[in-house]
Design an enzyme around this catalytic site. Structure first.
Site, short mmCIF file in Angstrom:
data_model
loop_
_atom_site.label_atom_id
_atom_site.label_comp_id
_atom_site.label_asym_id
_atom_site.label_seq_id
_atom_site.Cartn_x
_atom_site.Cartn_y
_atom_site.Cartn_z
N HIS A 210 0.77 -1.38 -0.07
CA HIS A 210 0.14 -0.15 -0.16
C HIS A 210 0.86 1.35 0.01
O HIS A 210 0.28 2.37 0.68
CB HIS A 210 -0.76 0.05 1.28
CG HIS A 210 -0.23 -0.01 2.71
ND1 HIS A 210 -0.91 -0.38 3.69
CD2 HIS A 210 0.89 0.61 2.78
CE1 HIS A 210 -0.16 -0.53 4.64
NE2 HIS A 210 1.04 0.14 4.52
N HIS B 28 -1.60 4.80 9.50
CA HIS B 28 -0.51 5.41 9.93
C HIS B 28 -0.43 6.61 10.60
O HIS B 28 -0.06 7.86 10.13
CB HIS B 28 0.27 5.54 8.40
CG HIS B 28 0.35 4.41 7.76
ND1 HIS B 28 -0.62 3.93 7.05
CD2 HIS B 28 1.39 3.41 7.29
CE1 HIS B 28 -0.33 2.53 6.38
NE2 HIS B 28 1.01 2.65 6.70
N GLU C 35 3.97 -5.63 8.46
CA GLU C 35 2.51 -5.27 8.03
C GLU C 35 2.03 -6.38 7.41
O GLU C 35 0.79 -6.62 7.27
CB GLU C 35 2.72 -4.03 6.97
CG GLU C 35 3.08 -2.71 7.57
CD GLU C 35 3.08 -1.59 6.35
OE1 GLU C 35 2.94 -0.42 6.82
OE2 GLU C 35 3.11 -1.88 5.17
N HIS D 180 10.12 -4.01 3.79
CA HIS D 180 10.64 -2.70 3.87
C HIS D 180 10.95 -1.97 5.11
O HIS D 180 10.23 -2.54 6.20
CB HIS D 180 9.70 -1.74 3.29
CG HIS D 180 8.28 -1.57 3.73
ND1 HIS D 180 7.38 -2.64 4.04
CD2 HIS D 180 7.67 -0.32 4.28
CE1 HIS D 180 6.29 -2.06 4.45
NE2 HIS D 180 6.33 -0.95 4.38
C1 DHB Z 1 6.60 3.58 2.73
C2 DHB Z 1 5.89 2.32 2.73
C3 DHB Z 1 4.67 2.19 3.62
O1 DHB Z 1 4.10 0.88 3.78
C4 DHB Z 1 4.24 3.14 4.37
O2 DHB Z 1 3.23 3.08 4.98
C5 DHB Z 1 5.00 4.46 4.48
C6 DHB Z 1 5.94 4.38 3.47
C7 DHB Z 1 7.52 3.75 1.64
O3 DHB Z 1 7.93 2.93 1.16
O4 DHB Z 1 7.86 4.90 1.72
FE FE Z 2 2.55 1.05 5.61
#
Ligand code: DHB
Ligand code: FE
Length: 305
Positions: free
Chosen positions: A12, A59, A240, A193
């Site tokens: 997302h 978030h 996540e 990530h």
């Molecule tokens: C990023 C990815 C995410 O899932 C998020 O909630 C905020 C930032 C990113 O890759 O920048």
């Molecule tokens: Fe996220």
């Protein structure tokens, strides 16, 4: 009766929303990402769900650090896009399905999952970006949505196993709703990530691909993953992925993979996507419509339990 016909998982990444909102989706960097969702949009047009349940995380848009519910079910009639710091995304207001949402809340809470009921809530990229990926950029979203916000921001998030079990309870709830509705459930977030700290930018494609394989073939194995394993292997924000297991728990054990896509990177993340169908449940509304008189008795049976 209502039934879950299919499940969709997708990252997302907020930058995907920004690319769409700022007319950058044609750029080669973004084309690589969006091209992977072209078959998915076609699939979605055919699947035509009556309602989607979208498991996502907020978030710090709807909830601040003052209140962090573990599982929060959106029972409102509508959910406006949140202001994420540069104004709300220019996407349509998400319409809810208060009747089915209230039924799910009742069913899963009586099944011992202590959900938070939310009657007023804004929704951020965690929910709206996967909707764009699956529905494109329509003037109005094609179906109502029940948001299920999961805490993956503040330790401790729910375990993978708990998420899977909540999915199972959601399936039971949907299948006891008397109206003839086809439901698609989304799990969003991930894949690997890490946004900050010395490991920022971490991507672990091997772990991600094994996770996609597990979603298709052996989800029970994934439910044994601990928080520390997600964080070590997939980065702090890789946690996540527990949300994907809510979707998987809500699907039939023998759900079939019909589509998969994986690309690196989009912003700081690996973008992963999978579509599973429940055998024999896609379409088929005529068949269940014929059973309507029996379905009408369902609320009485529920009340008697
Ligand atoms: C990023 C990815 C995410 O899932 C998020 O909630 C905020 C930032 C990113 O890759 O920048
Ligand atoms: Fe996220």
């Amino acid at each position: 009766m209502a039934k879950i016909i299919a499940g969709v998982c997708s990252s997302h990444v907020p930058a995907i929303g920004a690319a769409l909102d700022n007319g950058k989706s044609g750029e080669p960097y973004w084309q690589r990402v969006f091209s992977g969702f072209e078959p998915s949009k076609k699939w979605m047009e055919k699947a035509k769900p009556d309602v989607c349940i979208i498991v996502y995380n907020d978030h710090a848009s709807a909830f601040s650090m003052d209140i962090v519910p573990t599982f929060a079910l959106g029972c409102a009639a509508e959910f406006p896009p949140a202001d994420e710091g540069w104004g709300p995304r220019p996407v349509p207001t998400v319409k809810g399905h208060p009747e089915l949402a209230a039924h799910i809340a009742q069913s899963v809470i009586l099944d011992e999952f202590d959900l938070t009921i939310v009657n007023k809530m804004e929704v951020d990229h965690g929910l709206t970006v996967p909707m764009n990926l699956m529905f494109g950029q329509p003037k109005e979203w094609p179906c109502p949505v029940i948001p299920l916000a999961v805490n993956v921001v503040l330790f401790p998030p729910p375990t993978a196993k708990r998420c899977f079990k909540l999915g199972q309870a959601i399936r039971k709830a949907v299948e006891s709703y008397p109206e003839d509705l086809n439901v698609v459930i989304f799990g969003t977030g991930g894949m690997s990530h890490q946004i900050s700290g010395p490991r920022a930018g971490l991507i672990n494609s091997k772990f991600d691909k094994a996770f996609l394989d597990g979603m298709a073939k052996d989800p029970k194995k994934l439910t044994r993953l601990k928080h520390v394993e997600f964080m070590r292997e997939a980065g702090a924000e890789g946690i996540e992925m527990v949300m994907w297991l809510i979707m998987r728990g809500a699907m039939d054990d023998d759900a079939k993979e019909v589509y998969r896509f994986y690309t690196v990177p989009a912003s700081n993340t690996a973008v992963g996507h999978i579509i599973l169908e429940n055998p024999g449940k896609m379409g088929g509304k005529k068949k269940s419509a014929a059973k309507k008189p029996a379905a009408k008795k369902a609320p009485a049976r529920l009340a008697a339990e």
